[in-house]
Design a protein around this motif. Structure first.
Motif, short mmCIF file in Angstrom:
data_model
loop_
_atom_site.label_atom_id
_atom_site.label_comp_id
_atom_site.label_asym_id
_atom_site.label_seq_id
_atom_site.Cartn_x
_atom_site.Cartn_y
_atom_site.Cartn_z
N VAL A 145 1.07 -1.35 -0.07
CA VAL A 145 -0.05 -0.06 0.02
C VAL A 145 0.86 1.41 -0.24
CG1 VAL A 145 -1.77 -1.22 1.30
CG2 VAL A 145 -0.13 0.03 2.52
N GLY A 146 0.19 2.49 -0.56
CA GLY A 146 0.93 3.69 -0.43
C GLY A 146 1.88 3.90 -1.75
N LEU A 147 2.81 4.75 -1.27
CA LEU A 147 4.08 5.11 -2.35
C LEU A 147 5.24 4.79 -1.87
CD1 LEU A 147 4.66 6.84 -5.06
CD2 LEU A 147 5.31 8.76 -3.31
N GLN A 148 5.93 3.88 -2.77
CA GLN A 148 7.12 3.38 -2.33
C GLN A 148 8.29 4.05 -3.20
OE1 GLN A 148 7.78 -0.84 -2.06
NE2 GLN A 148 5.98 -1.11 -0.45
N SER A 149 9.53 4.45 -2.85
CA SER A 149 10.36 5.22 -3.41
C SER A 149 11.64 5.10 -3.11
CB SER A 149 9.98 6.66 -3.31
OG SER A 149 10.81 7.73 -3.92
N LYS A 150 12.79 5.10 -4.29
CA LYS A 150 14.14 4.71 -3.99
C LYS A 150 14.91 5.48 -4.91
CE LYS A 150 17.30 0.95 -3.47
NZ LYS A 150 17.38 -0.47 -3.41
N TYR A 151 15.95 6.12 -4.51
CA TYR A 151 17.09 6.80 -5.21
C TYR A 151 18.25 5.90 -5.65
CZ TYR A 151 14.64 11.37 -4.46
OH TYR A 151 13.78 12.38 -4.31
N VAL A 152 18.69 6.14 -6.73
CA VAL A 152 19.73 5.05 -7.26
C VAL A 152 20.64 5.83 -8.08
CG1 VAL A 152 20.30 3.01 -8.67
CG2 VAL A 152 18.06 3.07 -7.38
N PRO A 153 21.94 5.85 -7.50
CA PRO A 153 23.16 6.62 -8.26
C PRO A 153 23.62 5.58 -9.30
CG PRO A 153 23.89 6.01 -6.31
CD PRO A 153 22.51 5.55 -6.23
N ASN A 154 24.32 6.19 -10.47
CA ASN A 154 25.02 5.39 -11.53
C ASN A 154 25.91 6.32 -12.33
OD1 ASN A 154 25.66 2.96 -12.97
ND2 ASN A 154 23.42 2.38 -12.64
N PHE A 155 26.73 5.56 -13.04
CA PHE A 155 27.63 6.22 -14.08
C PHE A 155 27.62 5.50 -15.29
CE2 PHE A 155 30.83 3.54 -12.41
CZ PHE A 155 31.73 3.61 -13.49
N GLY A 156 28.22 6.03 -16.40
CA GLY A 156 28.52 5.81 -17.53
C GLY A 156 29.46 6.30 -18.44
N ALA A 157 29.86 5.70 -19.64
CA ALA A 157 30.86 6.33 -20.57
C ALA A 157 30.51 6.03 -21.89
CB ALA A 157 32.14 5.39 -19.94
N GLY A 158 31.15 6.90 -22.75
CA GLY A 158 31.22 6.53 -24.11
C GLY A 158 32.01 7.28 -24.92
N ILE A 159 32.19 6.71 -26.27
CA ILE A 159 33.20 7.31 -27.35
C ILE A 159 32.12 7.86 -28.44
CG2 ILE A 159 35.04 7.02 -28.84
CD1 ILE A 159 36.02 4.66 -26.80
N TYR A 160 32.53 8.83 -28.97
CA TYR A 160 31.80 9.40 -30.19
C TYR A 160 32.72 10.06 -31.11
CZ TYR A 160 27.99 11.84 -32.76
OH TYR A 160 27.30 12.42 -33.53
N TYR A 161 32.64 9.54 -32.36
CA TYR A 161 33.41 10.21 -33.37
C TYR A 161 32.54 10.81 -34.58
CZ TYR A 161 36.04 10.74 -37.66
OH TYR A 161 36.59 11.37 -39.02
N ASP A 162 32.87 12.24 -34.70
CA ASP A 162 31.98 12.81 -35.66
C ASP A 162 32.83 13.59 -36.54
OD1 ASP A 162 29.83 14.27 -36.58
OD2 ASP A 162 30.70 16.19 -35.51
N ALA A 163 32.60 13.24 -38.03
CA ALA A 163 33.37 13.83 -39.19
C ALA A 163 32.18 14.70 -39.79
CB ALA A 163 33.89 12.89 -40.02
N GLN A 164 32.59 15.29 -41.06
CA GLN A 164 31.50 16.30 -41.58
C GLN A 164 30.31 15.41 -42.01
OE1 GLN A 164 33.19 18.11 -45.00
NE2 GLN A 164 31.38 19.49 -45.33
N ASN A 165 30.35 14.33 -42.64
CA ASN A 165 29.03 13.88 -42.97
C ASN A 165 29.00 12.37 -42.44
OD1 ASN A 165 28.22 15.77 -44.80
ND2 ASN A 165 29.56 15.31 -46.37
N PHE A 166 29.47 11.97 -41.32
CA PHE A 166 29.53 10.69 -40.71
C PHE A 166 29.80 10.85 -39.26
CE2 PHE A 166 31.90 7.01 -39.14
CZ PHE A 166 31.06 6.20 -39.52
#
Length: 318
Positions: A145-166
Protein backbone atom coordinates in the motif's frame (compact mmCIF):
# COMPACT_ATOMS: atom_id res chain seq x y z
CA UNK A 1 -11.59 -12.48 -9.89
CA UNK A 2 -9.87 -9.29 -8.90
CA UNK A 3 -9.35 -7.03 -11.89
CA UNK A 4 -6.15 -5.23 -11.11
CA UNK A 5 -4.03 -3.77 -13.87
CA UNK A 6 -1.39 -6.34 -13.03
CA UNK A 7 -0.11 -6.60 -16.58
CA UNK A 8 1.13 -3.01 -16.36
CA UNK A 9 2.72 -3.67 -12.97
CA UNK A 10 4.36 -6.82 -14.33
CA UNK A 11 5.72 -4.86 -17.28
CA UNK A 12 7.25 -2.35 -14.88
CA UNK A 13 8.78 -5.09 -12.74
CA UNK A 14 10.00 -6.92 -15.82
CA UNK A 15 11.83 -3.84 -16.96
CA UNK A 16 13.83 -4.04 -13.75
CA UNK A 17 14.69 -7.70 -14.28
CA UNK A 18 16.00 -8.98 -17.63
CA UNK A 19 14.73 -6.63 -20.32
CA UNK A 20 15.31 -3.26 -21.93
CA UNK A 21 15.08 -0.77 -19.04
CA UNK A 22 16.01 2.40 -20.93
CA UNK A 23 13.39 4.45 -22.75
CA UNK A 24 13.13 4.05 -26.52
CA UNK A 25 12.74 6.88 -28.99
CA UNK A 26 11.93 6.82 -32.69
CA UNK A 27 13.74 10.15 -33.18
CA UNK A 28 16.82 9.01 -31.26
CA UNK A 29 19.03 11.21 -33.46
CA UNK A 30 17.69 14.25 -31.60
CA UNK A 31 18.47 12.76 -28.17
CA UNK A 32 21.98 11.40 -28.62
CA UNK A 33 23.13 12.79 -25.29
CA UNK A 34 20.75 10.43 -23.51
CA UNK A 35 22.47 7.43 -25.08
CA UNK A 36 26.06 8.65 -25.26
CA UNK A 37 27.69 11.21 -22.91
CA UNK A 38 30.52 11.71 -25.43
CA UNK A 39 28.05 13.62 -27.63
CA UNK A 40 28.15 16.56 -25.19
CA UNK A 41 29.34 19.73 -26.88
CA UNK A 42 28.97 18.37 -30.39
CA UNK A 43 26.27 20.88 -31.32
CA UNK A 44 28.84 23.72 -31.60
CA UNK A 45 26.59 25.98 -29.56
CA UNK A 46 23.94 25.76 -26.85
CA UNK A 47 21.38 23.14 -27.82
CA UNK A 48 18.14 22.75 -25.82
CA UNK A 49 15.75 19.94 -26.74
CA UNK A 50 12.37 18.95 -25.29
CA UNK A 51 10.86 15.59 -26.21
CA UNK A 52 7.51 13.99 -25.39
CA UNK A 53 6.58 10.40 -26.22
CA UNK A 54 3.24 8.62 -25.73
CA UNK A 55 3.46 4.91 -26.44
CA UNK A 56 0.62 2.50 -27.25
CA UNK A 57 -2.19 5.05 -27.38
CA UNK A 58 -5.45 3.65 -26.06
CA UNK A 59 -3.93 1.40 -23.38
CA UNK A 60 -4.43 2.71 -19.87
CA UNK A 61 -1.12 3.03 -18.06
CA UNK A 62 0.98 2.69 -21.23
CA UNK A 63 4.53 4.18 -21.23
CA UNK A 64 4.88 7.96 -21.26
CA UNK A 65 8.12 9.98 -21.39
CA UNK A 66 8.84 13.71 -21.05
CA UNK A 67 12.39 15.03 -21.08
CA UNK A 68 14.59 18.08 -21.41
CA UNK A 69 18.15 17.90 -22.74
CA UNK A 70 20.85 20.58 -22.79
CA UNK A 71 24.40 20.45 -24.15
CA UNK A 72 27.07 22.94 -25.17
CA UNK A 73 30.84 23.26 -25.86
CA UNK A 74 33.13 25.19 -23.52
CA UNK A 75 36.84 26.08 -23.32
CA UNK A 76 37.15 26.83 -27.05
CA UNK A 77 35.28 23.65 -28.00
CA UNK A 78 37.81 21.39 -26.27
CA UNK A 79 35.23 20.27 -23.72
CA UNK A 80 31.52 19.53 -23.92
CA UNK A 81 29.03 19.54 -21.05
CA UNK A 82 25.42 18.44 -20.96
CA UNK A 83 22.44 17.58 -18.78
CA UNK A 84 19.28 15.51 -19.15
CA UNK A 85 16.13 15.59 -17.04
CA UNK A 86 13.46 12.98 -17.73
CA UNK A 87 10.22 11.62 -16.33
CA UNK A 88 8.96 8.22 -17.45
CA UNK A 89 5.80 6.43 -16.33
CA UNK A 90 4.19 3.05 -16.94
CA UNK A 91 1.14 1.92 -15.00
CA UNK A 92 1.53 2.88 -11.35
CA UNK A 93 5.31 3.31 -11.66
CA UNK A 94 7.21 6.55 -12.26
CA UNK A 95 10.89 7.15 -12.86
CA UNK A 96 12.69 10.49 -12.58
CA UNK A 97 16.21 10.76 -13.99
CA UNK A 98 18.82 13.53 -13.75
CA UNK A 99 22.07 13.15 -15.71
CA UNK A 100 25.23 15.22 -16.10
CA UNK A 101 27.63 14.55 -18.98
CA UNK A 102 31.20 15.60 -19.67
CA UNK A 103 33.12 15.06 -22.92
CA UNK A 104 36.70 15.83 -23.88
CA UNK A 105 37.09 16.55 -27.58
CA UNK A 106 40.26 15.40 -29.37
CA UNK A 107 40.99 16.61 -32.93
CA UNK A 108 40.92 13.66 -35.32
CA UNK A 109 41.13 13.21 -39.10
CA UNK A 110 38.20 15.12 -40.67
CA UNK A 111 36.51 15.64 -37.31
CA UNK A 112 36.68 15.05 -33.58
CA UNK A 113 36.94 12.04 -31.30
CA UNK A 114 35.03 12.64 -28.07
CA UNK A 115 35.54 10.74 -24.80
CA UNK A 116 32.60 11.10 -22.42
CA UNK A 117 31.56 10.35 -18.86
CA UNK A 118 28.09 10.53 -17.31
CA UNK A 119 26.80 10.53 -13.77
CA UNK A 120 23.14 10.02 -13.01
CA UNK A 121 20.64 9.64 -10.22
CA UNK A 122 17.23 8.03 -10.58
CA UNK A 123 14.17 8.07 -8.38
CA UNK A 124 11.98 4.98 -8.75
CA UNK A 125 8.41 5.32 -7.48
CA UNK A 126 5.46 2.94 -7.35
CA UNK A 127 2.07 4.15 -6.11
CA UNK A 128 0.15 1.04 -5.10
CA UNK A 129 -2.85 3.16 -4.04
CA UNK A 130 -3.48 3.84 -7.75
CA UNK A 131 -4.22 0.16 -8.42
CA UNK A 132 -7.84 -0.68 -9.17
CA UNK A 133 -9.65 -3.91 -8.34
CA UNK A 134 -13.12 -5.41 -8.25
CA UNK A 135 -12.58 -6.00 -4.51
CA UNK A 136 -10.87 -3.84 -1.88
CA UNK A 137 -7.14 -4.30 -2.33
CA UNK A 138 -6.67 -4.21 1.44
CA UNK A 139 -8.20 -7.69 1.56
CA UNK A 140 -4.95 -9.06 0.10
CA UNK A 141 -1.98 -8.51 2.38
CA UNK A 142 0.40 -9.48 -0.46
CA UNK A 143 -0.35 -6.19 -2.26
CA UNK A 144 1.69 -3.28 -0.83
CA UNK A 145 0.00 0.00 0.00
CA UNK A 146 0.99 3.62 -0.40
CA UNK A 147 3.88 5.15 -2.34
CA UNK A 148 7.24 3.38 -2.35
CA UNK A 149 10.31 5.24 -3.58
CA UNK A 150 14.06 4.76 -3.96
CA UNK A 151 17.01 6.83 -5.24
CA UNK A 152 19.68 5.04 -7.27
CA UNK A 153 23.00 6.62 -8.42
CA UNK A 154 24.99 5.36 -11.40
CA UNK A 155 27.62 6.37 -13.93
CA UNK A 156 28.41 5.63 -17.58
CA UNK A 157 30.88 6.31 -20.40
CA UNK A 158 31.03 6.62 -24.16
CA UNK A 159 33.12 7.31 -27.26
CA UNK A 160 31.82 9.40 -30.16
CA UNK A 161 33.50 10.24 -33.48
CA UNK A 162 32.03 12.93 -35.68
CA UNK A 163 33.24 13.84 -39.16
CA UNK A 164 31.61 16.25 -41.59
CA UNK A 165 29.10 13.74 -42.98
CA UNK A 166 29.50 10.74 -40.70
CA UNK A 167 29.24 9.82 -37.02
CA UNK A 168 29.62 6.70 -34.90
CA UNK A 169 29.45 6.19 -31.15
CA UNK A 170 29.64 3.39 -28.58
CA UNK A 171 28.36 3.90 -25.05
CA UNK A 172 26.77 2.65 -21.86
CA UNK A 173 24.98 5.38 -19.85
CA UNK A 174 24.74 3.21 -16.71
CA UNK A 175 27.46 0.70 -15.95
CA UNK A 176 26.70 -0.24 -12.33
CA UNK A 177 24.54 -3.28 -11.65
CA UNK A 178 22.69 -1.63 -8.77
CA UNK A 179 19.80 -2.85 -6.64
CA UNK A 180 16.47 -1.20 -7.53
CA UNK A 181 14.19 -3.13 -5.15
CA UNK A 182 11.68 -0.76 -3.56
CA UNK A 183 10.83 -2.92 -0.56
CA UNK A 184 13.30 -3.80 2.18
CA UNK A 185 13.99 -7.49 2.55
CA UNK A 186 16.52 -10.25 2.24
CA UNK A 187 18.07 -10.82 -1.17
CA UNK A 188 17.79 -8.85 -4.40
CA UNK A 189 14.90 -9.30 -6.80
CA UNK A 190 15.62 -6.62 -9.41
CA UNK A 191 18.65 -4.66 -10.57
CA UNK A 192 19.48 -1.85 -12.97
CA UNK A 193 21.58 -3.60 -15.60
CA UNK A 194 24.07 -2.06 -18.07
CA UNK A 195 22.77 -1.19 -21.55
CA UNK A 196 25.19 -0.89 -24.46
CA UNK A 197 24.49 1.26 -27.52
CA UNK A 198 26.09 1.60 -30.93
CA UNK A 199 24.83 4.49 -33.05
CA UNK A 200 25.95 5.53 -36.49
CA UNK A 201 24.78 7.59 -39.43
CA UNK A 202 25.94 9.11 -42.69
CA UNK A 203 24.80 12.10 -44.77
CA UNK A 204 24.87 11.55 -48.53
CA UNK A 205 24.24 14.49 -50.93
CA UNK A 206 21.92 13.54 -53.79
CA UNK A 207 21.94 16.91 -55.44
CA UNK A 208 22.11 20.61 -54.72
CA UNK A 209 19.06 20.58 -52.44
CA UNK A 210 18.48 16.94 -51.42
CA UNK A 211 20.40 14.76 -48.97
CA UNK A 212 19.92 11.16 -47.92
CA UNK A 213 20.57 10.13 -44.33
CA UNK A 214 20.47 6.53 -43.03
CA UNK A 215 20.93 6.13 -39.27
CA UNK A 216 20.77 3.24 -36.82
CA UNK A 217 20.85 2.63 -33.08
CA UNK A 218 21.80 -0.87 -31.90
CA UNK A 219 20.94 -1.91 -28.32
CA UNK A 220 22.31 -4.77 -26.25
CA UNK A 221 21.38 -5.91 -22.75
CA UNK A 222 22.61 -9.18 -21.29
CA UNK A 223 19.71 -11.58 -20.91
CA UNK A 224 17.40 -9.64 -23.26
CA UNK A 225 16.74 -10.03 -27.01
CA UNK A 226 18.87 -7.89 -29.33
CA UNK A 227 17.10 -4.68 -30.31
CA UNK A 228 17.70 -1.98 -32.93
CA UNK A 229 16.19 1.11 -34.55
CA UNK A 230 16.96 2.06 -38.14
CA UNK A 231 15.68 5.03 -40.08
CA UNK A 232 16.04 6.46 -43.58
CA UNK A 233 15.48 10.16 -44.19
CA UNK A 234 15.46 12.60 -47.08
CA UNK A 235 16.46 16.19 -46.28
CA UNK A 236 15.18 18.92 -48.58
CA UNK A 237 16.90 22.32 -48.67
CA UNK A 238 18.38 21.68 -45.20
CA UNK A 239 14.97 22.57 -43.77
CA UNK A 240 12.46 19.78 -44.33
CA UNK A 241 13.06 16.13 -43.44
CA UNK A 242 10.78 13.15 -44.12
CA UNK A 243 11.66 9.59 -43.28
CA UNK A 244 10.68 6.12 -42.19
CA UNK A 245 11.94 4.05 -39.26
CA UNK A 246 11.83 0.39 -38.26
CA UNK A 247 12.27 -1.15 -34.81
CA UNK A 248 13.20 -4.75 -34.14
CA UNK A 249 11.70 -6.70 -31.25
CA UNK A 250 8.01 -7.24 -30.68
CA UNK A 251 6.66 -10.70 -31.32
CA UNK A 252 8.74 -13.76 -32.08
CA UNK A 253 5.58 -15.36 -33.46
CA UNK A 254 5.00 -12.97 -36.37
CA UNK A 255 8.64 -11.98 -36.82
CA UNK A 256 7.58 -8.57 -38.14
CA UNK A 257 9.38 -6.50 -35.52
CA UNK A 258 8.00 -4.06 -32.96
CA UNK A 259 7.03 -1.02 -35.03
CA UNK A 260 7.32 0.86 -38.30
CA UNK A 261 7.27 4.65 -38.16
CA UNK A 262 6.93 7.79 -40.21
CA UNK A 263 8.95 10.91 -39.33
CA UNK A 264 8.63 14.57 -40.24
CA UNK A 265 11.02 17.38 -39.20
CA UNK A 266 10.95 21.03 -40.15
CA UNK A 267 13.48 23.73 -39.31
CA UNK A 268 11.50 26.87 -38.49
CA UNK A 269 13.94 29.70 -38.91
CA UNK A 270 17.62 29.48 -38.02
CA UNK A 271 17.29 28.36 -34.40
CA UNK A 272 14.18 26.18 -33.99
CA UNK A 273 13.49 22.65 -35.20
CA UNK A 274 10.22 20.75 -34.76
CA UNK A 275 10.09 17.00 -35.24
CA UNK A 276 7.20 14.53 -35.11
CA UNK A 277 6.85 10.79 -35.57
CA UNK A 278 4.12 8.15 -35.48
CA UNK A 279 4.75 4.45 -34.78
CA UNK A 280 2.43 1.74 -36.08
CA UNK A 281 2.69 -1.35 -33.86
CA UNK A 282 3.54 -4.59 -35.66
CA UNK A 283 3.28 -7.11 -32.81
CA UNK A 284 0.08 -8.71 -31.49
CA UNK A 285 -0.29 -5.67 -29.25
CA UNK A 286 -1.46 -3.73 -32.33
CA UNK A 287 -4.98 -5.06 -31.67
CA UNK A 288 -5.18 -3.10 -28.43
CA UNK A 289 -3.53 0.24 -29.21
CA UNK A 290 -3.57 3.06 -31.75
CA UNK A 291 0.18 3.40 -32.21
CA UNK A 292 2.70 5.72 -30.56
CA UNK A 293 3.46 9.41 -31.11
CA UNK A 294 6.55 11.47 -30.41
CA UNK A 295 7.21 15.22 -30.63
CA UNK A 296 10.57 16.95 -30.24
CA UNK A 297 11.29 20.68 -30.15
CA UNK A 298 14.91 21.80 -30.37
CA UNK A 299 16.21 25.33 -29.86
CA UNK A 300 19.74 26.34 -30.77
CA UNK A 301 21.68 29.36 -29.51
CA UNK A 302 24.73 30.18 -31.63
CA UNK A 303 28.04 29.60 -29.91
CA UNK A 304 31.42 31.24 -30.33
CA UNK A 305 34.57 29.33 -31.12
CA UNK A 306 38.12 30.58 -30.65
CA UNK A 307 38.66 34.04 -32.09
CA UNK A 308 35.69 35.86 -33.58
CA UNK A 309 34.12 33.01 -35.56
CA UNK A 310 30.42 32.52 -34.88
CA UNK A 311 28.95 29.11 -35.65
CA UNK A 312 25.87 29.66 -37.78
CA UNK A 313 25.08 26.01 -38.43
CA UNK A 314 22.89 24.42 -35.72
CA UNK A 315 23.70 20.95 -37.12
CA UNK A 316 20.23 19.65 -36.28
CA UNK A 317 20.94 16.46 -38.19
CA UNK A 318 24.15 15.70 -36.32
Amino acid sequence: MRRVYLFIVCIGLGLAAKAQQENQFTQFQHYKLGFNPAYAGNAEGISIAALVRSQWLGIKGAPQVQLLSLNMPVLNNRVGIGANFARASIGVTQQYTAELAYAYRIPAPRGHLNLGLMTSIRNFQMNFDALQGSQPLTNDSAIPVGLQSKYVPNFGAGIYYDAQNFYIGVSSPRLLNVNVDLADGNGTISREVPHFFLMTGVLIPLGAKIKFQPQTLLKYVKGAPFDADANLSLIFNDRLTVGVSYRLGGSRVTGLGEAVSGMFNVQMGKNIMLGMSYDATLSELRRYNNGSVEVVLRYFINGRSSGDVIYENPRFFF
